[in-house]
Enzyme design. Sequence first.
Site, short mmCIF file in Angstrom:
data_model
loop_
_atom_site.label_atom_id
_atom_site.label_comp_id
_atom_site.label_asym_id
_atom_site.label_seq_id
_atom_site.Cartn_x
_atom_site.Cartn_y
_atom_site.Cartn_z
N HIS A 200 7.10 5.16 8.50
CA HIS A 200 6.68 5.10 9.74
C HIS A 200 7.84 4.53 10.71
O HIS A 200 7.65 4.16 11.87
CB HIS A 200 5.41 4.59 10.07
CG HIS A 200 4.31 5.76 9.43
ND1 HIS A 200 3.17 5.10 8.99
CD2 HIS A 200 4.37 7.03 8.88
CE1 HIS A 200 2.44 6.07 8.19
NE2 HIS A 200 3.47 7.26 8.21
N CYS B 207 17.54 4.13 21.40
CA CYS B 207 17.86 4.92 22.71
C CYS B 207 17.50 6.48 22.44
O CYS B 207 18.00 6.95 21.42
CB CYS B 207 19.18 4.66 22.95
SG CYS B 207 19.82 5.88 24.48
N CYS C 148 21.11 8.50 23.47
CA CYS C 148 22.28 8.54 22.61
C CYS C 148 22.16 7.79 21.26
O CYS C 148 22.96 7.77 20.35
CB CYS C 148 23.42 7.42 23.57
SG CYS C 148 23.42 5.85 23.10
N CYS D 266 18.71 1.36 27.73
CA CYS D 266 20.10 1.26 26.74
C CYS D 266 21.41 0.60 27.40
O CYS D 266 21.74 1.11 28.35
CB CYS D 266 20.33 2.79 26.25
SG CYS D 266 21.84 2.62 25.01
N THR E 29 -4.39 0.41 1.51
CA THR E 29 -4.25 1.62 2.63
C THR E 29 -5.34 2.48 2.25
O THR E 29 -6.05 2.62 1.38
CB THR E 29 -2.96 2.52 2.30
OG1 THR E 29 -3.01 3.60 2.99
CG2 THR E 29 -2.63 2.73 0.90
N GLU F 86 -11.71 -2.70 -0.35
CA GLU F 86 -12.80 -1.72 0.09
C GLU F 86 -12.46 -0.70 -0.82
O GLU F 86 -11.00 -0.38 -1.07
CB GLU F 86 -12.78 -1.20 1.37
CG GLU F 86 -12.98 -2.45 2.23
CD GLU F 86 -14.35 -2.91 2.43
OE1 GLU F 86 -15.46 -2.35 1.71
OE2 GLU F 86 -14.54 -4.28 2.56
P1 NAD Z 1 -5.68 1.40 7.72
O1 NAD Z 1 -5.73 0.73 8.80
O2 NAD Z 1 -6.12 2.68 7.82
O3 NAD Z 1 -6.47 0.56 6.52
C1 NAD Z 1 -6.27 -0.54 6.19
C2 NAD Z 1 -6.51 -0.88 4.78
O4 NAD Z 1 -6.43 -2.04 4.41
C3 NAD Z 1 -8.15 -0.46 4.30
O5 NAD Z 1 -8.08 0.18 3.24
C4 NAD Z 1 -8.71 -1.94 4.26
O6 NAD Z 1 -9.75 -1.95 3.31
C5 NAD Z 1 -7.32 -2.44 3.69
N1 NAD Z 1 -7.68 -4.16 3.54
C6 NAD Z 1 -7.91 -4.77 4.56
N2 NAD Z 1 -7.90 -6.06 4.30
C7 NAD Z 1 -6.78 -6.30 3.35
C8 NAD Z 1 -6.49 -7.10 2.38
N3 NAD Z 1 -6.61 -8.42 3.05
N4 NAD Z 1 -5.63 -6.84 1.27
C9 NAD Z 1 -5.57 -5.79 0.91
N5 NAD Z 1 -6.08 -4.56 1.92
C10 NAD Z 1 -6.87 -4.73 2.69
O7 NAD Z 1 -4.28 1.30 7.34
P2 NAD Z 1 -3.21 2.55 6.84
O8 NAD Z 1 -4.04 3.27 5.68
O9 NAD Z 1 -2.11 1.74 6.37
O10 NAD Z 1 -2.82 3.53 7.84
C11 NAD Z 1 -2.64 3.01 9.15
C12 NAD Z 1 -1.33 3.26 9.77
O11 NAD Z 1 -1.00 2.29 10.80
C13 NAD Z 1 -0.25 3.35 8.82
O12 NAD Z 1 0.35 4.42 9.07
C14 NAD Z 1 0.67 2.27 9.41
O13 NAD Z 1 1.87 2.76 9.96
C15 NAD Z 1 -0.01 1.67 10.85
N6 NAD Z 1 -0.02 0.49 10.99
C16 NAD Z 1 0.67 -0.80 10.57
C17 NAD Z 1 0.62 -2.02 10.83
C18 NAD Z 1 1.78 -2.75 10.19
O14 NAD Z 1 2.70 -2.58 10.33
N7 NAD Z 1 1.11 -4.27 9.70
C19 NAD Z 1 -0.59 -2.59 11.46
C20 NAD Z 1 -1.69 -1.63 11.64
C21 NAD Z 1 -1.30 -0.15 11.52
ZN ZN Z 2 21.90 5.34 24.87
#
Ligand code: NAD
Ligand code: ZN
Length: 260
Positions: A134, A142, A145, A163, A204, A231
């Site tokens: 992602h 930008c 460009c 930019c 996830t 979970e």
């Molecule tokens: P999600 O928000 O849907 O789910 C998070 C998952 O993490 C759940 O299954 C939960 O049970 C689990 N979790 C919670 N605490 C935990 C721990 N301490 N250790 C391990 N697991 C734990 O997340 P997702 O499925 O990654 O999807 C959300 C989207 O949001 C992703 O595509 C991502 O790009 C984006 N996102 C990214 C960030 C980041 O960059 N840190 C933060 C939030 C969301």
């Molecule tokens: Zn530019």
Amino acid sequence: MDSFCNFVKTFNIFILEDNINKAVELIKNARQITAFTGAGISVESGIPPFRGEAGLWNKYDPMVLDINYFFSNPKESWGIIREIFYDFFGNAEPNKAHFVLAEMEKNNLLESVITQNIDNLHQEAGSKTVHEFHGNSKKLICVDCRTVYKVGEISIKVLPPKCKNCNGLLKPDFIFFGEGIPQNAYIASVDAANKSDLFIVIGTTGEVMPACQIPVMAKQNGAKIIEVNPEFSKFTNSITDVFLQGKATEVMGKLSDALF
Ligand code: NAD
Ligand code: ZN
């Protein structure tokens, strides 16, 4: 009641220890291992996930990350983006789970990390081959460009940032709702799903398309799946072979103790 709770606790610890042993066997016997991570791996670095009780979408409207909204309202959209991704989480640091994955790669136990996260924490922990499904919030691009800047190179005091090259609008280099997956990351992830015989899926829900298809693809190609999550997820009762129920730092710490 207390003694029943203690019994359940002891039983769960026993299951976790047993499953750690199974996971270590799979890791030691695997030919090619890929890690697939989500927001959960960064929760203990202080970055909340999107969904669930403490999730970001309980506080903010996901509309700010819609690409059409961004183009129509760049200043408003950027205001919230700055608050979430740069003021609140800009200084988050990698945790034990990120470091264990980097250590595994260094010791030739891990080929690559596919991450849905945009926080750059795998790279900061030392992981070298990271496929960012992602994109990455630590870079700005930008929209005209396509010049890419590191966050520190551009001031985001005045919004929206522009930019230096062409004065075009700058956007965080992660994908917004309505945008496609970066082609390089997608191709590399499908390749890993085709070639790996073990996937370690950490933190996830398995609900975000099309990322959630990658571990399923791996499973269909014969890979075993180890899952780390406190979970149950969409994967747990469908594709997971060994479920390590617990927080990422705790479980990856135990795995590391058993491996190194
Ligand atoms: P999600 O928000 O849907 O789910 C998070 C998952 O993490 C759940 O299954 C939960 O049970 C689990 N979790 C919670 N605490 C935990 C721990 N301490 N250790 C391990 N697991 C734990 O997340 P997702 O499925 O990654 O999807 C959300 C989207 O949001 C992703 O595509 C991502 O790009 C984006 N996102 C990214 C960030 C980041 O960059 N840190 C933060 C939030 C969301
Ligand atoms: Zn530019």
